[in-house]
Design a protein around this motif. Structure first.
Motif, PDB file in Angstrom:
ATOM      1  N   PRO A 155      -6.303  -0.068   8.423  1.00  4.83           N
ATOM      2  CA  PRO A 155      -5.590  -0.550   9.617  1.00  4.83           C
ATOM      3  C   PRO A 155      -4.075  -0.509   9.471  1.00  4.83           C
ATOM      4  O   PRO A 155      -3.359  -0.293  10.446  1.00  4.83           O
ATOM      5  N   SER A 156      -3.575  -0.709   8.242  1.00  6.18           N
ATOM      6  CA  SER A 156      -2.123  -0.629   8.038  1.00  6.18           C
ATOM      7  C   SER A 156      -1.619   0.796   8.176  1.00  6.18           C
ATOM      8  O   SER A 156      -0.493   1.026   8.624  1.00  6.18           O
ATOM      9  N   LEU A 157      -2.444   1.787   7.799  1.00  6.07           N
ATOM     10  CA  LEU A 157      -2.067   3.184   8.012  1.00  6.07           C
ATOM     11  C   LEU A 157      -2.025   3.491   9.501  1.00  6.07           C
ATOM     12  O   LEU A 157      -1.106   4.172   9.974  1.00  6.07           O
ATOM     13  N   GLU A 158      -3.002   3.002  10.244  1.00 10.37           N
ATOM     14  CA  GLU A 158      -2.998   3.202  11.702  1.00 10.37           C
ATOM     15  C   GLU A 158      -1.721   2.651  12.314  1.00 10.37           C
ATOM     16  O   GLU A 158      -1.108   3.270  13.186  1.00 10.37           O
ATOM     17  N   ALA A 160       1.150   2.221  10.772  1.00 16.42           N
ATOM     18  CA  ALA A 160       2.279   3.052  10.342  1.00 16.42           C
ATOM     19  C   ALA A 160       2.373   4.325  11.176  1.00 16.42           C
ATOM     20  O   ALA A 160       3.463   4.739  11.583  1.00 16.42           O
ATOM     21  N   LEU A 161       1.231   4.955  11.462  1.00  9.73           N
ATOM     22  CA  LEU A 161       1.225   6.163  12.283  1.00  9.73           C
ATOM     23  C   LEU A 161       1.771   5.874  13.679  1.00  9.73           C
ATOM     24  O   LEU A 161       2.535   6.672  14.246  1.00  9.73           O
ATOM     25  N   HIS A 162       1.370   4.735  14.233  1.00  8.68           N
ATOM     26  CA  HIS A 162       1.853   4.363  15.569  1.00  8.68           C
ATOM     27  C   HIS A 162       3.360   4.113  15.553  1.00  8.68           C
ATOM     28  O   HIS A 162       4.081   4.551  16.462  1.00  8.68           O
ATOM     29  N   LEU A 163       3.858   3.416  14.520  1.00 10.67           N
ATOM     30  CA  LEU A 163       5.286   3.122  14.432  1.00 10.67           C
ATOM     31  C   LEU A 163       6.098   4.406  14.296  1.00 10.67           C
ATOM     32  O   LEU A 163       7.160   4.555  14.920  1.00 10.67           O
ATOM     33  N   ILE A 164       5.620   5.344  13.502  1.00  6.14           N
ATOM     34  CA  ILE A 164       6.330   6.621  13.344  1.00  6.14           C
ATOM     35  C   ILE A 164       6.412   7.338  14.681  1.00  6.14           C
ATOM     36  O   ILE A 164       7.480   7.850  15.067  1.00  6.14           O
ATOM     37  N   GLU A 165       5.293   7.394  15.398  1.00  2.00           N
ATOM     38  CA  GLU A 165       5.262   8.096  16.682  1.00  2.00           C
ATOM     39  C   GLU A 165       6.251   7.501  17.671  1.00  2.00           C
ATOM     40  O   GLU A 165       6.848   8.216  18.482  1.00  2.00           O
ATOM     41  N   SER A 166       6.434   6.180  17.601  1.00  3.10           N
ATOM     42  CA  SER A 166       7.329   5.512  18.552  1.00  3.10           C
ATOM     43  C   SER A 166       8.785   5.502  18.103  1.00  3.10           C
ATOM     44  O   SER A 166       9.662   5.082  18.858  1.00  3.10           O
ATOM     45  N   ARG A 167       9.070   5.979  16.870  1.00  4.44           N
ATOM     46  CA  ARG A 167      10.426   5.887  16.331  1.00  4.44           C
ATOM     47  C   ARG A 167      10.959   7.235  15.831  1.00  4.44           C
ATOM     48  O   ARG A 167      11.818   7.283  14.953  1.00  4.44           O
ATOM     49  N   LEU A 168      10.490   8.318  16.384  1.00  2.49           N
ATOM     50  CA  LEU A 168      10.949   9.625  15.925  1.00  2.49           C
ATOM     51  C   LEU A 168      12.436   9.844  16.183  1.00  2.49           C
ATOM     52  O   LEU A 168      13.062  10.670  15.521  1.00  2.49           O
ATOM     53  N   GLU A 180       6.851  -3.239   6.544  1.00  2.01           N
ATOM     54  CA  GLU A 180       6.494  -3.695   7.893  1.00  2.01           C
ATOM     55  C   GLU A 180       4.988  -3.709   8.121  1.00  2.01           C
ATOM     56  O   GLU A 180       4.480  -4.554   8.861  1.00  2.01           O
ATOM     57  N   VAL A 181       4.276  -2.792   7.496  1.00  2.00           N
ATOM     58  CA  VAL A 181       2.820  -2.738   7.696  1.00  2.00           C
ATOM     59  C   VAL A 181       2.060  -3.458   6.582  1.00  2.00           C
ATOM     60  O   VAL A 181       0.829  -3.447   6.542  1.00  2.00           O
ATOM     61  N   GLY A 182       2.798  -4.088   5.649  1.00  2.00           N
ATOM     62  CA  GLY A 182       2.157  -4.907   4.634  1.00  2.00           C
ATOM     63  C   GLY A 182       1.583  -4.162   3.450  1.00  2.00           C
ATOM     64  O   GLY A 182       0.642  -4.634   2.811  1.00  2.00           O
ATOM     65  N   LEU A 183       2.154  -2.977   3.125  1.00  2.00           N
ATOM     66  CA  LEU A 183       1.680  -2.193   1.983  1.00  2.00           C
ATOM     67  C   LEU A 183       2.819  -1.971   1.004  1.00  2.00           C
ATOM     68  O   LEU A 183       3.996  -2.102   1.357  1.00  2.00           O
ATOM     69  N   ARG A 190      -0.024   6.986  -0.925  1.00  2.00           N
ATOM     70  CA  ARG A 190      -1.380   7.447  -1.255  1.00  2.00           C
ATOM     71  C   ARG A 190      -2.241   7.579   0.000  1.00  2.00           C
ATOM     72  O   ARG A 190      -2.984   8.547   0.173  1.00  2.00           O
ATOM     73  N   LEU A 191      -2.146   6.585   0.889  1.00  2.00           N
ATOM     74  CA  LEU A 191      -2.950   6.628   2.116  1.00  2.00           C
ATOM     75  C   LEU A 191      -2.557   7.830   2.980  1.00  2.00           C
ATOM     76  O   LEU A 191      -3.422   8.481   3.583  1.00  2.00           O
ATOM     77  N   PHE A 192      -1.262   8.131   3.053  1.00  2.00           N
ATOM     78  CA  PHE A 192      -0.806   9.277   3.837  1.00  2.00           C
ATOM     79  C   PHE A 192      -1.330  10.578   3.233  1.00  2.00           C
ATOM     80  O   PHE A 192      -1.766  11.471   3.968  1.00  2.00           O
ATOM     81  N   ARG A 193      -1.289  10.698   1.922  1.00  2.00           N
ATOM     82  CA  ARG A 193      -1.781  11.922   1.286  1.00  2.00           C
ATOM     83  C   ARG A 193      -3.276  12.102   1.553  1.00  2.00           C
ATOM     84  O   ARG A 193      -3.743  13.211   1.817  1.00  2.00           O
ATOM     85  N   GLN A 194      -4.032  10.997   1.474  1.00  2.00           N
ATOM     86  CA  GLN A 194      -5.470  11.081   1.714  1.00  2.00           C
ATOM     87  C   GLN A 194      -5.782  11.452   3.158  1.00  2.00           C
ATOM     88  O   GLN A 194      -6.707  12.208   3.439  1.00  2.00           O
ATOM     89  N   ALA A 195      -5.005  10.891   4.099  1.00  2.00           N
ATOM     90  CA  ALA A 195      -5.300  11.090   5.519  1.00  2.00           C
ATOM     91  C   ALA A 195      -4.714  12.381   6.077  1.00  2.00           C
ATOM     92  O   ALA A 195      -5.313  13.019   6.946  1.00  2.00           O
ATOM     93  N   THR A 196      -3.527  12.782   5.595  1.00  2.00           N
ATOM     94  CA  THR A 196      -2.822  13.907   6.200  1.00  2.00           C
ATOM     95  C   THR A 196      -2.559  15.057   5.230  1.00  2.00           C
ATOM     96  O   THR A 196      -2.229  16.163   5.661  1.00  2.00           O
TER      97      THR A 196
END
Length: 262
Positions: A155-158, A160-168, A180-183, A190-196
């Motif tokens: 959920p913290s990765l989700e 983070a993805l939303h925050l990035i999209e809104s702050r480009l 900000e996302v508690g990680l 690590r989560l970004f590498r696994q997901a993207t």
């Protein structure tokens, strides 16, 4: 081989940490925690029985046992381990629930998991909320570890993805985003590498190029305005980014046929 005993667990909400510390044990011990989950990491050899299922504990093992489950340890001598006892909110069962095993062989990443458990124990003394967030992260890591891939996004990765999209259009600091996302910075990476398959920085760069490509192809906005939308300081850096990420200069995307037909 340990029996792959599975228990449902819901990690959509933060756990409540009751205790996390190092204990010394010996002989034979039997117990049952009525309300608490128990998470252990081991540096010794022992025989563990969980709900009549036997497990051979070796250095580099971890176990996760649900509440109200009979447990028996047979130690080979004085044995020291780190444990965490916690509860989880009990919502109605949902399709998002995971089924996780009792036993984990984390020998190849033992140092990492041991350090995380130690950090949780230290944080509990000064900042219980931070300790619970760290434990939540660790439980998600175990879920991903057990399945060799994340069955769903943390959920913290989700977030983070939303925050990035809104702050480009803004500066995006990986450290600040992780906070900000508690990680931790490393866990978010690590989560970004696994997901993207990318680092956070590379993902942000790609998303900015994709946003600019869309605006170039589907609007008549001036290049300076589009550059500002993706936080490019000037047209030179804007052009360099678009060419590096898409393989073409901005003019290529602006001259697409669908724009000429509008």
């Amino acid at each position: 081989m340990p029996i792959p005993l599975l228990f449902p667990i819901d990690l959509t909400q933060r756990p409540h940490l009751a205790a996390c510390a190092t204990n010394l044990h010996s002989g034979t011990e039997r117990f049952r925690l009525a309300q608490h989950w128990s998470l252990h990491i081991y540096q010794y050899h022992a025989r563990l029985t969980v709900a009549a299922a036997p497990f051979d504990i070796v250095p580099g093992s971890m176990t996760l046992v649900p509440p109200d489950t009979p447990i028996e340890y047979r130690y080979q001598g004085p044995s020291r381990h780190i444990f965490a006892h916690f509860t989880l909110p009990s919502p109605a069962p949902t399709p998002s629930q995971l089924a996780l095993p009792v036993f984990y062989d984390v020998r190849r990443d033992f140092q990492h998991f041991e350090q995380e458990m130690e950090a949780i124990a230290e944080a509990l003394l000064l900042n219980p909320l931070r300790a619970e967030i760290k434990l939540w992260d660790l439980l998600w890591e175990l879920a991903e570890y057990a399945h060799n891939t994340a069955p769903q996004h943390h959920p913290s990765l989700e977030k983070a993805l939303h925050l990035i999209e809104s702050r480009l259009s803004e500066d995006i600091s990986v450290t600040a985003l992780a906070r900000e996302v508690g990680l931790s910075h490393n866990h978010l990476t690590r989560l970004f590498r696994q997901a993207t398959g990318d680092t956070v920085v590379a993902y942000v760069r790609h998303q900015r190029a994709e946003r600019a490509k869309h605006l170039l192809a589907h609007t008549t906005m001036p290049l300076k305005v589009i550059a500002a939308q993706i936080n490019s300081a000037d047209l030179q850096s804007f052009s360099a980014l678009i060419k590096k990420e898409t393989g073409h200069a901005p003019s290529h995307w602006r001259q697409k046929p669908d724009i000429e037909a509008q």
